[in-house]
Design a protein around this motif. Structure first.
Motif, mmCIF file in Angstrom:
data_model
loop_
_atom_site.group_PDB
_atom_site.id
_atom_site.type_symbol
_atom_site.label_atom_id
_atom_site.label_comp_id
_atom_site.label_asym_id
_atom_site.label_seq_id
_atom_site.Cartn_x
_atom_site.Cartn_y
_atom_site.Cartn_z
ATOM 1 N N VAL A 1 0.812 -1.211 0.000
ATOM 2 C CA VAL A 1 0.000 0.000 0.000
ATOM 3 C C VAL A 1 0.851 1.270 0.000
ATOM 4 O O VAL A 1 0.485 2.279 -0.609
ATOM 5 C CB VAL A 1 -0.989 -0.014 1.189
ATOM 6 C CG1 VAL A 1 -0.269 0.057 2.524
ATOM 7 C CG2 VAL A 1 -2.012 1.096 1.059
ATOM 8 N N ARG A 2 2.024 1.267 0.656
ATOM 9 C CA ARG A 2 2.864 2.461 0.696
ATOM 10 C C ARG A 2 3.414 2.820 -0.682
ATOM 11 O O ARG A 2 3.746 3.984 -0.942
ATOM 12 C CB ARG A 2 4.020 2.248 1.677
ATOM 13 C CG ARG A 2 3.572 2.063 3.126
ATOM 14 C CD ARG A 2 2.993 3.330 3.697
ATOM 15 N NE ARG A 2 2.353 3.096 4.994
ATOM 16 C CZ ARG A 2 1.670 4.028 5.655
ATOM 17 N NH1 ARG A 2 1.544 5.241 5.141
ATOM 18 N NH2 ARG A 2 1.099 3.740 6.805
ATOM 19 N N THR B 1 -10.851 3.944 -1.464
ATOM 20 C CA THR B 1 -9.740 4.884 -1.635
ATOM 21 C C THR B 1 -9.619 5.819 -0.433
ATOM 22 O O THR B 1 -8.520 6.237 -0.087
ATOM 23 C CB THR B 1 -9.895 5.704 -2.923
ATOM 24 O OG1 THR B 1 -11.208 6.286 -2.957
ATOM 25 C CG2 THR B 1 -9.714 4.833 -4.155
ATOM 26 N N ALA B 2 -10.750 6.118 0.216
ATOM 27 C CA ALA B 2 -10.704 6.973 1.405
ATOM 28 C C ALA B 2 -9.905 6.304 2.519
ATOM 29 O O ALA B 2 -9.232 6.976 3.306
ATOM 30 C CB ALA B 2 -12.117 7.292 1.884
ATOM 31 N N ARG B 3 -9.951 4.984 2.587
ATOM 32 C CA ARG B 3 -9.183 4.275 3.611
ATOM 33 C C ARG B 3 -7.684 4.454 3.391
ATOM 34 O O ARG B 3 -6.901 4.422 4.333
ATOM 35 C CB ARG B 3 -9.544 2.792 3.598
ATOM 36 C CG ARG B 3 -10.960 2.486 4.052
ATOM 37 C CD ARG B 3 -11.147 0.991 4.249
ATOM 38 N NE ARG B 3 -12.483 0.687 4.722
ATOM 39 C CZ ARG B 3 -13.446 0.179 3.965
ATOM 40 N NH1 ARG B 3 -13.194 -0.091 2.693
ATOM 41 N NH2 ARG B 3 -14.639 -0.075 4.458
ATOM 42 N N ILE B 4 -7.293 4.622 2.138
ATOM 43 C CA ILE B 4 -5.881 4.809 1.812
ATOM 44 C C ILE B 4 -5.465 6.260 2.012
ATOM 45 O O ILE B 4 -4.463 6.559 2.670
ATOM 46 C CB ILE B 4 -5.607 4.369 0.358
ATOM 47 C CG1 ILE B 4 -5.846 2.858 0.224
ATOM 48 C CG2 ILE B 4 -4.199 4.743 -0.074
ATOM 49 C CD1 ILE B 4 -5.805 2.357 -1.198
ATOM 50 N N VAL B 5 -6.256 7.169 1.468
ATOM 51 C CA VAL B 5 -5.902 8.591 1.496
ATOM 52 C C VAL B 5 -6.111 9.182 2.884
ATOM 53 O O VAL B 5 -5.205 9.806 3.462
ATOM 54 C CB VAL B 5 -6.711 9.365 0.436
ATOM 55 C CG1 VAL B 5 -6.419 10.861 0.529
ATOM 56 C CG2 VAL B 5 -6.393 8.849 -0.960
ATOM 57 N N LEU C 1 -4.817 6.203 5.923
ATOM 58 C CA LEU C 1 -3.378 5.914 6.018
ATOM 59 C C LEU C 1 -2.497 7.103 5.657
ATOM 60 O O LEU C 1 -1.279 7.043 5.832
ATOM 61 C CB LEU C 1 -3.031 4.723 5.114
ATOM 62 C CG LEU C 1 -3.727 3.401 5.453
ATOM 63 C CD1 LEU C 1 -3.351 2.326 4.442
ATOM 64 C CD2 LEU C 1 -3.383 2.945 6.870
ATOM 65 N N GLY C 2 -3.096 8.172 5.126
ATOM 66 C CA GLY C 2 -2.313 9.359 4.787
ATOM 67 C C GLY C 2 -1.424 9.189 3.572
ATOM 68 O O GLY C 2 -0.446 9.928 3.402
ATOM 69 N N ILE C 3 -1.757 8.254 2.699
ATOM 70 C CA ILE C 3 -0.985 8.022 1.468
ATOM 71 C C ILE C 3 -1.615 8.844 0.350
ATOM 72 O O ILE C 3 -2.838 8.938 0.268
ATOM 73 C CB ILE C 3 -0.972 6.515 1.132
ATOM 74 C CG1 ILE C 3 -0.274 5.751 2.270
ATOM 75 C CG2 ILE C 3 -0.281 6.242 -0.198
ATOM 76 C CD1 ILE C 3 -0.437 4.253 2.192
ATOM 77 N N ARG C 4 -0.801 9.406 -0.514
ATOM 78 C CA ARG C 4 -1.302 10.335 -1.523
ATOM 79 C C ARG C 4 -1.061 9.828 -2.950
ATOM 80 O O ARG C 4 -0.111 10.243 -3.609
ATOM 81 C CB ARG C 4 -0.652 11.717 -1.345
ATOM 82 C CG ARG C 4 -0.993 12.414 -0.041
ATOM 83 C CD ARG C 4 -2.459 12.873 -0.043
ATOM 84 N NE ARG C 4 -2.792 13.602 1.178
ATOM 85 C CZ ARG C 4 -3.317 13.050 2.252
ATOM 86 N NH1 ARG C 4 -3.552 11.747 2.270
ATOM 87 N NH2 ARG C 4 -3.599 13.770 3.317
ATOM 88 N N PHE D 1 -4.732 -4.827 4.419
ATOM 89 C CA PHE D 1 -4.502 -3.756 5.383
ATOM 90 C C PHE D 1 -5.786 -3.201 5.988
ATOM 91 O O PHE D 1 -5.758 -2.227 6.740
ATOM 92 C CB PHE D 1 -3.675 -2.617 4.757
ATOM 93 C CG PHE D 1 -4.217 -2.063 3.465
ATOM 94 C CD1 PHE D 1 -5.077 -0.980 3.461
ATOM 95 C CD2 PHE D 1 -3.855 -2.629 2.248
ATOM 96 C CE1 PHE D 1 -5.567 -0.461 2.280
ATOM 97 C CE2 PHE D 1 -4.331 -2.108 1.059
ATOM 98 C CZ PHE D 1 -5.187 -1.026 1.074
ATOM 99 N N THR D 2 -6.940 -3.803 5.701
ATOM 100 C CA THR D 2 -8.182 -3.443 6.396
ATOM 101 C C THR D 2 -9.065 -4.675 6.463
ATOM 102 O O THR D 2 -8.848 -5.660 5.759
ATOM 103 C CB THR D 2 -8.989 -2.337 5.673
ATOM 104 O OG1 THR D 2 -9.509 -2.874 4.444
ATOM 105 C CG2 THR D 2 -8.177 -1.103 5.400
#
Length: 269
Positions: free
Chosen positions: A136-137, A153-157, A160-163, A210-211
């Protein structure tokens, strides 16, 4: 004038009674319906897709069995999308929804959820030859498909703060097409959704989950009788082996090992 007023007052209880009947009819439990309309996706192989004029997949079979076990004599089917599930439920166009419908607080404010009936785990799908994304990173700065109405995608952005660079799409079927054509670098959502596309070829799943995504049975808000009946049906389906057989049938060979045990229910509200 007195006579007219008296007639109006005499009619008032009847008007109120009729209004009460209408309200009761509009909130009747799904357990009191002979025909249940099941809302499913039409383009998610393995879970639910429409082919040759009918619907097929795990959620179609599971939802049909649930509907029958709560009293339905007839089950009909209607296509739903991630964007219109709540609208079709609350508009009485569908009665139950099994459509990779992750239970979230925001959604639970609009509908009542039974279950979950299974728990998916969010992963990443890339083209078969992709070597730059292994987890995911690695999505930072990459083109990530964002299916309309999905929360993945909200779970990632946000979570997790990934852009990544988000590329909008109408559905996960559209995301799969964009991935194959090179318009995006990755797709991320529940592994049960991704596995169906992976079996079609040209793509593969990478990285660890990751979720957790609990997939619930959507009903109209406040149908607590329906929710309790659905939860009972799900429990018995796991106990008598029906759920395990369906999971095995639709996901065998997909590289997944769905848990064939009764999920922990979230409670009816």
């Amino acid at each position: 004038m007195t006579t007219v007023l008296g007639r109006l007052l005499a009619a008032l209880p009847l008007v109120l009674a009729l209004g009460g009947c209408a309200a009761a009819a509009s909130t009747a439990s799904v357990t009191r319906q002979d025909t249940v309309v099941l809302g499913v996706k039409a383009d998610q192989p393995g879970l639910a897709e429409r082919a040759s004029g009918g619907y097929r997949g795990f959620e179609v079979d599971f939802g049909t069995e649930v509907a029958r076990r709560i009293g339905a004599k007839r089950v009909e089917y209607r296509t739903v999308t991630s964007e219109d599930r709540e609208r079709l439920l609350n508009g009485h166009r569908v009665d139950l929804v099994l459509a990779s419908y992750s239970i979230t607080p925001e959604r639970a404010a609009q509908v009542t959820f039974g279950g979950p009936y299974t728990t998916a785990h969010q992963r990443i799908m890339v083209r078969a030859g992709e070597r730059g994304v292994g987890g995911v990173r690695d999505l930072a700065g990459r083109r990530l498909c964002e299916a309309s109405g999905s929360v993945s995608t909200a779970r990632i952005v946000q979570g997790l703060g990934i852009r990544p660079t988000l590329v909008p799409a109408a559905s996960y079927s559209d995301c799969y097409a964009k991935l194959r054509s090179g318009e995006v670098d990755a797709v991320s959502t529940g592994d049960l959704v991704l596995a169906g596309f992976a079996r079609r070829g040209g793509v593969r799943l990478v990285g660890d989950a990751f979720t957790d995504e609990p997939y619930g049975v959507g009903m109209r808000k406040g149908d607590l009788d329906g929710c309790e009946a659905v939860n009972k049906a799900i429990t018995v389906m796991y106990q008598d082996g029906t759920a395990g057989r369906l999971l095995h049938r639709w996901f065998e060979g997909a590289g997944l090992r769905p848990v064939a045990e009764v999920p922990e229910f979230h409670g009816c509200s």
